[in-house]
Design a protein around this motif. Structure first.
Motif, PDB file in Angstrom:
ATOM      1  N   ILE A   9      38.293  45.677  39.463  1.00 54.86           N
ATOM      2  CA  ILE A   9      39.486  44.881  39.731  1.00 54.86           C
ATOM      3  C   ILE A   9      40.685  45.663  39.211  1.00 54.86           C
ATOM      4  CG2 ILE A   9      40.708  42.729  39.282  1.00 54.86           C
ATOM      5  CD1 ILE A   9      37.945  41.406  38.876  1.00 54.86           C
TER       6      ILE A   9
ATOM      7  N   ARG B 196      39.303  46.507  43.939  1.00 58.78           N
ATOM      8  CA  ARG B 196      38.970  45.246  44.586  1.00 58.78           C
ATOM      9  C   ARG B 196      39.806  44.124  43.994  1.00 58.78           C
ATOM     10  NH1 ARG B 196      35.018  41.813  42.532  1.00 58.78           N
ATOM     11  NH2 ARG B 196      34.352  42.315  40.435  1.00 58.78           N
ATOM     12  N   ILE B 197      39.830  43.013  44.700  1.00 60.37           N
ATOM     13  CA  ILE B 197      40.660  41.850  44.350  1.00 60.37           C
ATOM     14  C   ILE B 197      42.106  42.294  44.111  1.00 60.37           C
ATOM     15  CG2 ILE B 197      40.803  39.725  43.002  1.00 60.37           C
ATOM     16  CD1 ILE B 197      37.883  40.056  42.255  1.00 60.37           C
TER      17      ILE B 197
ATOM     18  N   SER C 244      43.143  37.171  43.929  1.00 58.98           N
ATOM     19  CA  SER C 244      42.666  35.929  44.578  1.00 58.98           C
ATOM     20  C   SER C 244      43.765  35.252  45.392  1.00 58.98           C
ATOM     21  CB  SER C 244      42.103  34.955  43.534  1.00 58.98           C
ATOM     22  OG  SER C 244      41.074  35.536  42.782  1.00 58.98           O
TER      23      SER C 244
ATOM     24  N   HIS D 165      36.207  29.423  44.980  1.00 60.70           N
ATOM     25  CA  HIS D 165      36.144  29.792  43.559  1.00 60.70           C
ATOM     26  C   HIS D 165      37.463  29.552  42.835  1.00 60.70           C
ATOM     27  CE1 HIS D 165      38.343  33.723  43.463  1.00 60.70           C
ATOM     28  NE2 HIS D 165      38.097  33.652  44.762  1.00 60.70           N
TER      29      HIS D 165
ATOM     30  N   ASP E 184      32.195  35.272  35.986  1.00 61.15           N
ATOM     31  CA  ASP E 184      33.241  35.811  35.125  1.00 61.15           C
ATOM     32  C   ASP E 184      34.625  35.283  35.483  1.00 61.15           C
ATOM     33  OD1 ASP E 184      33.840  37.915  32.970  1.00 61.15           O
ATOM     34  OD2 ASP E 184      35.255  38.434  34.559  1.00 61.15           O
TER      35      ASP E 184
ATOM     36  N   GLU F 221      37.240  37.160  37.695  1.00 58.19           N
ATOM     37  CA  GLU F 221      37.117  37.256  39.147  1.00 58.19           C
ATOM     38  C   GLU F 221      38.095  36.320  39.863  1.00 58.19           C
ATOM     39  OE1 GLU F 221      34.796  39.228  40.952  1.00 58.19           O
ATOM     40  OE2 GLU F 221      34.361  40.160  39.027  1.00 58.19           O
ATOM     41  N   THR F 222      38.590  35.311  39.161  1.00 54.46           N
ATOM     42  CA  THR F 222      39.479  34.319  39.762  1.00 54.46           C
ATOM     43  C   THR F 222      40.879  34.489  39.186  1.00 54.46           C
ATOM     44  OG1 THR F 222      37.613  32.815  39.996  1.00 54.46           O
ATOM     45  CG2 THR F 222      39.803  31.847  40.171  1.00 54.46           C
TER      46      THR F 222
ATOM     47  N   TRP G 271      39.776  42.937  29.826  1.00 54.24           N
ATOM     48  CA  TRP G 271      39.301  43.787  30.926  1.00 54.24           C
ATOM     49  C   TRP G 271      40.131  45.049  30.999  1.00 54.24           C
ATOM     50  CZ3 TRP G 271      40.379  38.522  32.036  1.00 54.24           C
ATOM     51  CH2 TRP G 271      39.251  37.698  32.095  1.00 54.24           C
TER      52      TRP G 271
END
Length: 157
Positions: A4, A30-31, A35, A53, A64, A67-68, A157
């Motif tokens: 991410i 990614r992402i 979101s 999500h 996790d 991810e959102t 992260w």
């Protein structure tokens, strides 16, 4: 390496991206739109379906948290989005601007944004042909990240 990486998740640029380049390892971002937050289309009253999500995983209830919304609380992220919006030139979308920000980092090999339809896919593809963001804009985005986003995610992260 697939990870991410977006305006709300800048920590990989501190070391990982450069180290990957040094070792000739590709980076797949990614992402990239957090979101959908970085499209600028969401508001405080945005409602997500029960199976989305963004409705059920804001605090990591199912997988996790990062991810959102890139792990950023929705209200905090919306506030930052409004500051970012002021930096986006009128002739491009906020999504294309956010994708262009990622492409400014030469250590990123490819970006994989999602798209719900052909028009979004085509608009995303145009991000590569947008003029480079100025140093002033890049600095302003870094400042928004440091002041509003970093306290929520940088250590994680």
């Amino acid at each position: 390496i697939q990870l991410i990486y977006n305006i709300f998740r800048q920590r990989p640029a501190e070391l990982l991206l450069r180290e990957a380049r040094r070792r000739e390892v590709g980076i797949i971002a990614r992402i990239p739109l957090a979101s959908g937050l970085l499209t600028g289309k969401m508001k405080t009253d945005t409602v997500f379906s029960a199976d989305d999500h963004r409705s059920f995983n804001r605090n990591g209830e199912q997988f996790d948290k990062g991810e959102t919304f890139a792990g950023v609380p929705f209200d905090v992220a919306l506030d930052a989005v409004e500051e970012i919006r002021r930096l986006v030139p009128g002739d491009i979308t906020m999504a294309a601007f956010a994708l262009r920000w990622i492409l400014m980092n030469e250590d990123v090999s490819v970006v994989i944004p999602g798209a719900k339809n052909k028009a979004q896919s085509e608009a995303n593809a145009q991000a590569g042909s947008i003029n480079a963001l100025s140093d002033e804009v890049m600095t302003a985005l870094q400042k928004i990240y440091q002041q509003k986003i970093s306290p929520w995610v940088h250590q994680r992260w």
